[in-house]
Design an enzyme around this catalytic site. Structure first.
Site, PDB file in Angstrom:
ATOM      1  N   SER A 187      25.302 -15.963  18.743  1.00 25.40           N
ATOM      2  CA  SER A 187      26.505 -15.174  18.510  1.00 25.40           C
ATOM      3  C   SER A 187      27.472 -15.950  17.607  1.00 25.40           C
ATOM      4  O   SER A 187      27.773 -17.103  17.860  1.00 25.40           O
ATOM      5  CB  SER A 187      27.163 -14.870  19.854  1.00 25.40           C
ATOM      6  OG  SER A 187      28.342 -14.176  19.624  1.00 25.40           O
ATOM      7  N   GLY A 188      27.919 -15.277  16.567  1.00 24.92           N
ATOM      8  CA  GLY A 188      28.885 -15.891  15.654  1.00 24.92           C
ATOM      9  C   GLY A 188      28.231 -16.687  14.545  1.00 24.92           C
ATOM     10  O   GLY A 188      28.912 -17.302  13.726  1.00 24.92           O
ATOM     11  N   THR A 201      25.481 -10.431  11.501  1.00 27.93           N
ATOM     12  CA  THR A 201      25.984  -9.137  11.044  1.00 27.93           C
ATOM     13  C   THR A 201      26.452  -9.242   9.590  1.00 27.93           C
ATOM     14  O   THR A 201      26.153  -8.369   8.770  1.00 27.93           O
ATOM     15  CB  THR A 201      27.134  -8.659  11.952  1.00 27.93           C
ATOM     16  OG1 THR A 201      26.640  -8.659  13.290  1.00 27.93           O
ATOM     17  CG2 THR A 201      27.624  -7.301  11.578  1.00 27.93           C
ATOM     18  N   ASN A 253      32.846 -15.216  19.017  1.00 31.56           N
ATOM     19  CA  ASN A 253      32.907 -14.493  17.745  1.00 31.56           C
ATOM     20  C   ASN A 253      33.948 -13.385  17.868  1.00 31.56           C
ATOM     21  O   ASN A 253      33.924 -12.600  18.806  1.00 31.56           O
ATOM     22  CB  ASN A 253      31.506 -13.893  17.462  1.00 31.56           C
ATOM     23  CG  ASN A 253      31.462 -13.158  16.133  1.00 31.56           C
ATOM     24  OD1 ASN A 253      32.478 -13.055  15.423  1.00 31.56           O
ATOM     25  ND2 ASN A 253      30.292 -12.649  15.805  1.00 31.56           N
ATOM     26  N   SER A 297      31.981  -9.845  17.562  1.00 31.47           N
ATOM     27  CA  SER A 297      30.625 -10.034  18.077  1.00 31.47           C
ATOM     28  C   SER A 297      29.949  -8.685  18.310  1.00 31.47           C
ATOM     29  O   SER A 297      30.534  -7.772  18.883  1.00 31.47           O
ATOM     30  CB  SER A 297      30.709 -10.825  19.384  1.00 31.47           C
ATOM     31  OG  SER A 297      29.416 -11.032  19.859  1.00 31.47           O
ATOM     32  N   SER A 298      28.707  -8.596  17.792  1.00 27.98           N
ATOM     33  CA  SER A 298      27.974  -7.338  18.022  1.00 27.98           C
ATOM     34  C   SER A 298      27.532  -7.335  19.463  1.00 27.98           C
ATOM     35  O   SER A 298      26.844  -8.255  19.907  1.00 27.98           O
ATOM     36  CB  SER A 298      26.746  -7.282  17.107  1.00 27.98           C
ATOM     37  OG  SER A 298      27.077  -7.668  15.803  1.00 27.98           O
ATOM     38  N   GLY A 337      22.221 -12.570  19.201  1.00 23.62           N
ATOM     39  CA  GLY A 337      21.511 -13.842  19.183  1.00 23.62           C
ATOM     40  C   GLY A 337      21.306 -14.417  20.573  1.00 23.62           C
ATOM     41  O   GLY A 337      21.827 -13.922  21.571  1.00 23.62           O
ATOM     42  N   GLU A 395      21.733 -16.354  23.710  1.00 24.47           N
ATOM     43  CA  GLU A 395      23.020 -16.668  24.339  1.00 24.47           C
ATOM     44  C   GLU A 395      22.826 -17.567  25.557  1.00 24.47           C
ATOM     45  O   GLU A 395      21.981 -17.296  26.401  1.00 24.47           O
ATOM     46  CB  GLU A 395      23.724 -15.378  24.794  1.00 24.47           C
ATOM     47  CG  GLU A 395      24.347 -14.620  23.638  1.00 24.47           C
ATOM     48  CD  GLU A 395      25.104 -13.387  24.097  1.00 24.47           C
ATOM     49  OE1 GLU A 395      25.873 -12.854  23.273  1.00 24.47           O
ATOM     50  OE2 GLU A 395      24.930 -12.946  25.234  1.00 24.47           O
TER      51      GLU A 395
HETATM   52  N1  ATP Z   1      28.558 -15.616   4.893  1.00 27.74           N
HETATM   53  C1  ATP Z   1      29.745 -15.679   5.464  1.00 27.74           C
HETATM   54  N2  ATP Z   1      30.811 -15.996   4.745  1.00 27.74           N
HETATM   55  C2  ATP Z   1      32.015 -16.054   5.327  1.00 27.74           C
HETATM   56  N3  ATP Z   1      32.256 -15.829   6.583  1.00 27.74           N
HETATM   57  C3  ATP Z   1      31.210 -15.531   7.381  1.00 27.74           C
HETATM   58  C4  ATP Z   1      29.900 -15.430   6.839  1.00 27.74           C
HETATM   59  N4  ATP Z   1      29.082 -15.122   7.843  1.00 27.74           N
HETATM   60  C5  ATP Z   1      29.850 -15.016   8.955  1.00 27.74           C
HETATM   61  N5  ATP Z   1      31.114 -15.264   8.683  1.00 27.74           N
HETATM   62  C6  ATP Z   1      32.235 -15.282   9.626  1.00 27.74           C
HETATM   63  O1  ATP Z   1      31.755 -15.438  10.894  1.00 27.74           O
HETATM   64  C7  ATP Z   1      32.110 -14.366  11.735  1.00 27.74           C
HETATM   65  C8  ATP Z   1      30.965 -14.009  12.647  1.00 27.74           C
HETATM   66  O2  ATP Z   1      29.886 -13.501  11.944  1.00 27.74           O
HETATM   67  P1  ATP Z   1      28.986 -12.344  12.516  1.00 27.74           P
HETATM   68  O3  ATP Z   1      29.784 -11.314  13.162  1.00 27.74           O
HETATM   69  O4  ATP Z   1      28.089 -11.952  11.435  1.00 27.74           O
HETATM   70  O5  ATP Z   1      28.175 -13.105  13.580  1.00 27.74           O
HETATM   71  P2  ATP Z   1      26.949 -12.563  14.385  1.00 27.74           P
HETATM   72  O6  ATP Z   1      25.870 -13.511  14.153  1.00 27.74           O
HETATM   73  O7  ATP Z   1      26.726 -11.166  14.040  1.00 27.74           O
HETATM   74  O8  ATP Z   1      27.464 -12.695  15.842  1.00 27.74           O
HETATM   75  P3  ATP Z   1      27.132 -11.742  17.027  1.00 27.74           P
HETATM   76  O9  ATP Z   1      25.802 -12.130  17.499  1.00 27.74           O
HETATM   77  O10 ATP Z   1      28.187 -12.123  18.002  1.00 27.74           O
HETATM   78  O11 ATP Z   1      27.252 -10.404  16.553  1.00 27.74           O
HETATM   79  C9  ATP Z   1      32.435 -13.231  10.830  1.00 27.74           C
HETATM   80  O12 ATP Z   1      33.359 -12.381  11.399  1.00 27.74           O
HETATM   81  C10 ATP Z   1      32.964 -13.974   9.635  1.00 27.74           C
HETATM   82  O13 ATP Z   1      34.328 -14.225   9.843  1.00 27.74           O
HETATM   83 MG    MG Z   2      26.860  -9.467  14.907  1.00 31.18          MG
END
Ligand code: ATP
Ligand code: MG
Length: 1078
Positions: free
Chosen positions: A110-111, A115, A160, A163-164, A390, A392
């Site tokens: 997560s984070g 996404t 996050n 977070s999805s 992801g 956890e």
């Molecule tokens: N390539 C990137 N460039 C800049 N910021 C990023 C990038 N990827 C992620 N982030 C930052 O990290 C935060 C978390 O990313 P994201 O929501 O994609 O995580 P995730 O892997 O989908 O987590 P989850 O499993 O909780 O959904 C985003 O809101 C963004 O602020």
């Molecule tokens: Mg996500």
């Protein structure tokens, strides 16, 4: 000129190594160091072969611009530095060009940025695929599905802020050209427990906060909501606001996205009504109420909220109220209603809220799918993007984490399988001998969870279905029995447990050694969550709602479709959907993005090595590298390999003419690379050890430096020479220009002199010519003028008659002629008599004829005189001659003359010849007698007159006696000198004789004649003809006469009339004889 293609390679400008396969030595530390080094240099992407490791930078990097998209578009995967776009491009191109369905598997905790990564992939594909109004709409709908699902399915967690809380797999469908047609989204297990309760520091789903912040007052009022988070029990208060998140503006984005995706206004409205209802459900509170039968009952504390919910959802309030108070169990046509105590009521309330929300979420996905589904039935190519929660590991891990981690376990397995499979396939393809690769296979862990008989999920289901008292503890017991011997299962209570003394493992927990680490799960809630129970009374109450969406969300509430069979458990549902997903993924070409979270603080530039190390471990990235390197660490098609290293060998540099493979063989032999270090595949060279590659790279670098020096040297030489040549050329040009210039000047001078001379000569010649020409011209002009005048005159003359201007003259002339005519005609009639003495002459009719008239008169007179004269005979002519002579002699001199004019000159007054009386005389005179007349001879003495016959002959003047006819005197005419007479009217005259002559002795004769004029005239004439001398005739009233010796003066005086008209002559004295004339 063809555009120079710049060939680059992943190996260029490397920070650390871009591909972990090349890491040397390969161990956890070097792996992490390489990542850190790259991360510190803003290189967030690193490859393991074709797998992309992505480290969340937690800040926006300028590496996703349209220019970057263009940079990576249509480039080979290893050509540029690692990037998610390179993977997206590779996947899209192999989908479009090789017709291979693709899936992009994004994993990470997560984070870690899954996404975001999925969105980057989608936006890249959208940017590079086809364009056009329709295609763009499809793209827009696909992209806009994200904000909608994120609003309803994402929440702020401690890990996050976005977070999805659900798994998402999206198939994007393309046509044969690679244009997007539509998509299908599958969602997995929404973390619905979040609706009713959030861990400390976390939030409920975004949409709740977004409505309350962003909806207008009016809309809130409609939804019966208040803009106050604290009013709602379901909203965790401690982190209602998230830094850097603008819920209000996100709400607008979501509404806009819903509209783009195709939600109708009433649908959007219904969705928000359900959301509002869920929020308000949390505010329903219960209080215990004791019943007579001793059973606990619950009662709704404040029905106001309930009432509003019912108004909002169109549910009968009493029905809902009852559903919160009773539970009806139906078994074999039997209905048993039991009351709910407060705890049960709360459970029911929360279950309803969770179900309502999770079903709403599923409905949203279905509804979006309806909008974005491809409109055609043609065969589609598919690119699946998997963004699943992801792995956890929390402090308290529950059923959800178990499920999530199970899913990740499955993904890891498929990853291993597919990576190995792909590796193996490549070896076979390239004809390289396959060597066994040692790696950890997590199939055993998957089996622990999903085995149909002994799997944890199967146990859980069994427990849930088992009659009797079922609790989480009984479930754990069961696990302890069945799984105790499993390598990856740990529990304190299991048989002959190795963990009896493991205090870190509580009794109510079990631990699984996942591929990514050990996770301890609290069994509490497993059974309930797996059952996912919603009391039938509630689902029926929902179904009864006068709200189409809510009704549709609870189809099982329809009494007509009552189903006594238990619905499938959450675990089995999930297992089934994961199995489907895996199956689906296996049919596709996988592309991996493995997301890594650099720190727990969501901070940029922070690289927590321990955290990263943990992730590397559970993601099995080292394993991944090992698998990839098991046989050969590096492989590359012959062409780029030769292109890259050809400068290392004389035969291949600068051009290799033969096939690339032969070139590489020559190259490797020449470089003396040990044979065991590489293998020749069909299209690729396989290098066993990264060291070999790096050696090649070093050699290349060295060689490049040498080449650069060489190029620099040659370039400098070339530059100097070029400069020298240029300067020389310049010098020659300048010299030639100068020479040319000076020659030009000289030439110009000569030329101008020549021209001056020439011009003078020419001028002179020209002036001469001009003069001549001018003269000629003047001549010509003169001639022309003369000719013109001449012609003019001629023409005028010719044409004058035709000119009106001449008419006047013509008329004048004509009139003149007419007048003249008339004049002459009139004159003819008015002519006077032909008598010359007729003085009459007609009056002049016109003044202009004055002179003519006079002239005419004169001419006429002359003419008539001539006529008159013409009638004369010679005789008459003679007479008139005499008359004329007389006129000449006497006219106006002698008073007697006029009287003589009318008298004819007869001459012979005496008829001498006939009259016999004059016979004697006649005989005496033999000459012709011119005059014969009787005259008076004046006596000189007394003046008395005596008659005498006067004869004039041709030669003589004779005086004879009248009576006798005797000649008294005869005087030859030559002796007559003069004749004198008076001017008066008398007939006296004196004939003077020549002195000395014979006749003169008697003296001059003084005579008187009646025909004095005739006499004097004839005497004159005869004298003239005979003597040729003019006779002097003196007319004077006093003259002298010679009387013998005496001279007597004869004087004529005025006499009296008494003597009649006869003059009287008297001698006064000797000297004077007076004649009185009357
Ligand atoms: N390539 C990137 N460039 C800049 N910021 C990023 C990038 N990827 C992620 N982030 C930052 O990290 C935060 C978390 O990313 P994201 O929501 O994609 O995580 P995730 O892997 O989908 O987590 P989850 O499993 O909780 O959904 C985003 O809101 C963004 O602020
Ligand atoms: Mg996500």
């Amino acid at each position: 000129m063809a555009k120079m293609e710049v060939k680059t390679s992943l190996l260029d400008d490397m920070i650390g190594v871009g591909d972990m396969v090349l890491l040397e030595p390969l161990n956890e530390d070097s792996f992490i160091n390489n990542l850190k080094k790259r991360f510190d240099h803003n290189e967030v992407y690193t490859y393991i072969g074709s797998v992309v490791i992505s480290i969340n930078p937690y800040r926006s990097l300028p590496i996703y611009t349209p220019e970057k998209v263009e940079e990576y578009r249509n480039r080979n995967f290893y050509e540029l530095s690692p990037h998610i776009f390179a993977l997206s491009d590779e996947a899209y191109r192999s989908l479009r060009d090789q017709d291979k369905d693709q899936c992009i598997l994004i994993t990470g905790e997560s984070g870690a940025g899954k996404t975001e990564a999925s969105k980057l992939v989608m936006s890249y594909v959208a940017a590079v695929c086809g364009k056009g109004a329709e295609v763009n709409q499809v793209k827009e709908q696909l992209l806009q599905s994200n904000p909608v699902l994120e609003a309803f399915g994402n929440a702020k967690t401690v890990r996050n802020d976005n977070s999805s809380r659900f798994g998402k797999y999206m198939d994007i469908e393309f046509d044969f050209k690679g244009d997007p047609l539509g998509g299908v989204i599958s969602n997995y297990l929404l973390e619905k427990s979040r609706v009713v309760k959030q861990p400390r520091g976390e939030r409920n789903f975004h949409i709740f906060y977004q409505i309350l912040s962003g909806a207008s007052e009016e809309f809130l009022c409609k939804l019966k909501l208040e803009r106050d988070f604290s009013r709602y029990n379901y909203l965790g208060l401690d982190s209602a606001r998230v830094n850097g998140v603008d819920d209000a503006s996100n709400f607008r984005t979501v509404r806009n996205a819903m509209q783009i995706v195709g939600f109708m206004d009433h649908e959007t409205q219904s969705v928000f009504e359900v959301v509002a209802a869920v929020l308000k459900l949390g505010n329903i509170e219960f209080k215990p109420e004791s019943r007579a039968n001793g059973l606990d009952e619950s009662k709704i504390k404040d029905k106001n909220e309930l009432k509003e919910i019912c108004e909002l959802t169109g549910i009968d309030q009493s029905v809902l109220e009852r559903a919160f108070s009773f539970r009806t169990v139906e078994a074999k046509q039997e209905k048993v209603s039991t009351t709910l105590n407060v705890a049960q009521a709360y459970y029911a309330r929360d279950a309803l809220a969770k179900n309502l929300y999770s079903r709403l979420f599923s409905w949203l996905v279905t509804r979006i799918n309806e909008s974005i589904k491809a409109q055609t039935k043609v065969r589609k190519k598919v690119m699946g993007v998997l963004d699943i929660y992801g792995f956890e590991i929390f402090e308290d891990n529950s059923f959800e984490q178990f499920i999530i981690n199970y899913c990740n376990e499955k993904l890891q397995q498929i990853f291993i399988e597919l990576t190995l499979k792909e590796e193996q396939e490549e070896y076979i393809r390239e004809g390289i001998e396959w060597t066994h690769i040692e790696y950890f296979n997590n199939a055993i862990i998957c089996d622990l969870i999903e085995n149909n008989q002994t799997g944890i999920l199967a146990m859980l289901d069994e427990e849930c279905l088992r009659p009797g008292t079922v609790t989480d503890d009984t479930f754990l017991e069961k696990l302890n029995q069945v799984c105790a011997t499993h390598q990856h299962f740990e529990s304190r209570m299991s048989k002959c447990s190795r963990f009896l003394n493991d205090t870190s493992l509580p009794h109510s927990c079990f631990r699984i050694q996942h591929y990514a680490g050990k996770v301890m799960y609290q069994v509490e809630g497993f059974v309930d969550k797996n059952n996912d129970l919603l009391y039938r009374d509630l689902s029926q109450a929902m179904w009864k709602a006068n709200h189409s969406l809510i009704k549709a969300l609870f189809p099982e509430g329809n009494p007509a479709k009552i189903n006594l069979k238990r619905p499938p458990t959450a675990g089995s549902q999930f297992k089934a959907s994961v199995a489907t997903l895996m199956k689906n993924l296996q049919t596709k070409n996988p592309n991996y993005i493995r997301c890594i979270k650099p720190n727990d603080k969501k901070a940029a530039h922070v690289f927590n090595e321990a955290l990263v190390c943990h992730q590397i471990r559970y993601l099995g990235l080292l394993e991944n590298v090992r698998v990839r390197r098991a046989g050969y660490a590096f492989r590359q098609p012959y062409e780029p390999c030769l292109e890259r290293y050809k400068m290392l060998c004389k035969q291949t540099w600068p051009h290799w003419r033969g096939p690339a493979r032969a070139g590489v063989e020559v190259l490797f032999n020449e470089l003396g690379i040990p044979e065991e270090e590489f293998s020749f595949g069909r299209s690729k060279i396989f290098i066993r050890n990264p060291r070999t590659l790096f050696k090649l790279e070093d050699l290349r670098k060295q060689r490049l430096e040498d080449l650069a020096t060489l190029i620099g040297k040659i370039y400098r030489g070339w530059k100097c020479r070029t400069r020298f040549l240029l300067m020389k050329k310049c010098q020659i040009i300048i010299a030639s220009w100068y020479r040319r210039y000076s020659q030009q000047q000289k030439y110009q001078k000569i030329k101008s002199s020549a021209i001056t001379v020439q011009s003078y000569i020419r001028g002179w010649k020209a002036r001469k010519l001009l003069r001549e020409l001018k003269h000629l011209k003047r001549c010509n002009e003169a001639a022309t003028v003369i000719a013109a005048y001449w012609h003019g005159t001629q023409v005028r003359r010719e044409y004058r008659k035709f000119f009106r201007a001449n008419a006047g003259r013509k008329i004048y002339e004509f009139t003149l002629q007419r007048l003249m005519q008339k004049y002459f005609l009139e004159m003819k009639n008015k002519m006077p008599s032909l008598s010359p003495i007729d003085k009459n002459w007609p009056a002049r009719p016109y003044l202009f004829l004055d002179s003519t008239h006079k002239e005419l008169k004169r001419i006429f007179h002359l003419w008539r005189c001539k006529k008159y004269r013409d009638q004369f005979t010679d005789q008459q002519k003679l007479i008139y001659e005499e008359k004329l002579e007389a006129s000449e002699l006497f006219k106006d001199k002698k008073a007697l003359y006029p009287a003589s004019v009318g008298q004819p000159f007869q001459g012979a007054y005496l008829e001498i010849s006939e009259n016999p009386k004059y016979k004697k005389l006649k005989d005496a005179v033999d000459e012709k007698i011119i005059i014969a007349e009787v005259v008076n001879k004046i006596n000189r003495a007394n003046g008395k007159a005596a008659s005498r016959i006067f004869l004039l002959t041709k030669n003589n003047v004779l005086l004879a006696d009248q009576k006798s006819g005797t000649i008294k005197s005869e005087v030859p005419l030559g002796d007559v000198t003069k004749v004198s007479m008076s001017s008066q009217n008398d007939g006296f005259f004196a004939v003077h004789l020549k002195e000395g002559s014979e006749a003169a002795s008697k003296g001059d004769f003084l005579l008187s004649s009646d025909h004095l004029i005739e006499m004097a005239t004839k005497l004159y004439r005869t004298t003239l003809s005979q003597t040729k001398q003019k006779l002097n005739i003196e007319i004077s009233d006093e003259f002298l006469v010679q009387f013998k010796q005496d001279k007597v003066c004869v004087k004529f005086i005025q006499g009296s009339q008494k003597n009649g008209n006869i003059p009287t002559c008297k001698r006064k004295n000797n000297r004077l004889l007076e004649v009185a004339v009357p």
